[in-house]
Write a protein that holds these residues in place. Structure first.
Motif, PDB file in Angstrom:
ATOM      1  N   ASN A 121       0.919  -1.093   0.145  1.00 14.06           N
ATOM      2  CA  ASN A 121      -0.009   0.118  -0.045  1.00 14.06           C
ATOM      3  C   ASN A 121       0.867   1.258   0.026  1.00 14.06           C
ATOM      4  N   MET A 164      -4.686   5.133   3.841  1.00 19.87           N
ATOM      5  CA  MET A 164      -4.703   6.220   2.657  1.00 19.87           C
ATOM      6  C   MET A 164      -3.844   7.372   2.863  1.00 19.87           C
ATOM      7  N   TYR A 223      -0.085   4.154  -0.388  1.00 17.91           N
ATOM      8  CA  TYR A 223      -0.738   5.523   0.155  1.00 17.91           C
ATOM      9  C   TYR A 223      -0.452   5.640   1.254  1.00 17.91           C
ATOM     10  N   ALA A 283     -10.545   7.033   2.540  1.00 16.56           N
ATOM     11  CA  ALA A 283     -10.219   6.621   3.858  1.00 16.56           C
ATOM     12  C   ALA A 283     -11.714   6.191   4.659  1.00 16.56           C
ATOM     13  N   THR A 299     -11.119  -0.811  -2.211  1.00  9.03           N
ATOM     14  CA  THR A 299      -9.707  -0.812  -1.646  1.00  9.03           C
ATOM     15  C   THR A 299      -9.079  -2.041  -1.896  1.00  9.03           C
TER      16      THR A 299
END
Length: 345
Positions: free
Chosen positions: A132, A225, A134, A233, A299
């Motif tokens: 991830n 996020m 982010y 988010a 997601t």
């Protein structure tokens, strides 16, 4: 499962739709003129906490919350939708003159010209596809990247979906009000609508749905996020999402009434032969007796769909703990909402 008067027919249709969705956990929920029906299922064993009581990651559906907040700030004169985003951010050394022409409205409607995600984030995803990227992307880096990014086209001239653009709304609204985005969203949107089960961070163990990779069995950690909170988010429960969609169906005269009406107004047409309509935040498609509005999100391990048909007072929420093209959750949910929009009752 809960049904209301006149609900058994809808319950049967929801149960049938659940069987067509290939996902470990599925929740389908309909509100129709205030009567709610919730059905759950899935290919996995039922979790200890009932599926309708879990909190699900909304992904890009979070954008509808962020833009509703933006509309509320505009309705109350805190800012204008046509303010340049640079006027709502700390001073930045822009690398291209078009960047200075990007407005808050452009960010909300994906017409800013900014790419879907920043180039440096895209490169990281190509190298590490299962990580991830982010989570480590903070606001300072987001603003620095925006300052040096050249828009792909002149702002306001083309539609191009952009997580990058929506992410900038978070710091823009925060800088304007002196309140960070999570607290601002909680104070001005979540609390007024009574969304007590909706947050921007993971809850306690056992309350959050566990996402899966496309194989349906490998668990995926909760999505952090980072600076992209405004773009993806939010996480919420089926009950809260029904309350959320009912607020859009029946704005009434509450503190968010003006904003709820604002985000339903058609603003632009896009796609092949400009057949698709976009409001400030919702996709709008033609349906029986009037348009239906919807948004989807995903997601790394979950999917979400919310749509509503104002003419019939019908809203639909669909949530699943799997992300994959074979899941069919979004298609099934959209088709069900479209069919319900055409019903007489």
């Amino acid at each position: 499962m809960r049904t209301a008067p006149g609900g058994p027919g809808i319950a049967d249709r929801l149960a049938d739709a659940v069987t067509r969705i290939d996902a470990p956990d599925v929740v389908l929920a309909v509100t129709r003129q205030g009567h709610r029906t919730v059905v759950s299922g899935g290919t996995a064993l039922a979790p200890p906490t009932p599926r309708p009581a879990l909190r699900y990651e909304l992904g890009s559906l979070s954008k509808t919350f962020s833009v509703l907040l933006l509309a509320d700030l505009a309705v109350h004169g805190v800012l204008s939708l046509d303010d340049p985003v640079t006027a709502r951010l700390p001073r930045l050394p822009l690398g291209h003159p078009w960047s200075g022409r990007i407005t808050l409205r452009h960010l909300a409607t994906h017409t800013s010209g900014l790419p879907r995600i920043p180039t440096d984030l895209l490169l990281g995803a190509l190298v590490r596809p299962y990580e991830n990227g982010y989570s480590d992307y903070d606001t300072e880096r987001l603003l620095r990247t925006f300052a040096r990014t050249r828009p792909r086209h002149r702002p306001g001239t083309r539609w191009h979906y952009s997580n990058f653009g929506l992410a900038l709304l978070g710091p823009a609204m925060g800088h304007t009000t002196g309140t960070d985005y999570p607290d601002l969203l909680t104070t001005r949107v979540l609390k007024p609508l009574g969304l007590t089960g909706t947050t921007l961070a993971p809850g306690t163990t056992g309350t959050d749905a566990i996402g899966h990779r496309s194989n349906g069995t490998t668990p995926v950690r909760s999505a952090d996020m980072g600076a992209f909170a405004a773009a993806g988010a939010v996480r919420s429960t089926p009950d809260d999402l029904l309350t959320y969609v009912e607020a859009h169906l029946f704005p009434g005269s509450g503190p968010l009434a003006g904003a709820l009406r604002t985000v339903r107004i058609p603003l632009l047409r896009r796609g092949w032969r400009h057949r698709n309509t976009h409001t400030l935040t919702w996709y709008q498609h033609p349906a029986a007796r009037g348009p239906l509005l919807f948004h989807v999100g995903a997601t790394f391990g979950q999917q979400a769909f919310v749509g509503y048909h104002p003419a019939s007072g019908t809203g639909l929420v669909a949530l699943a703990t799997r992300r994959g093209r074979t899941c069919r959750m979004v298609t099934t949910a959209y088709e069900l909402l479209y069919a319900l929009a055409g019903d007489d009752g």
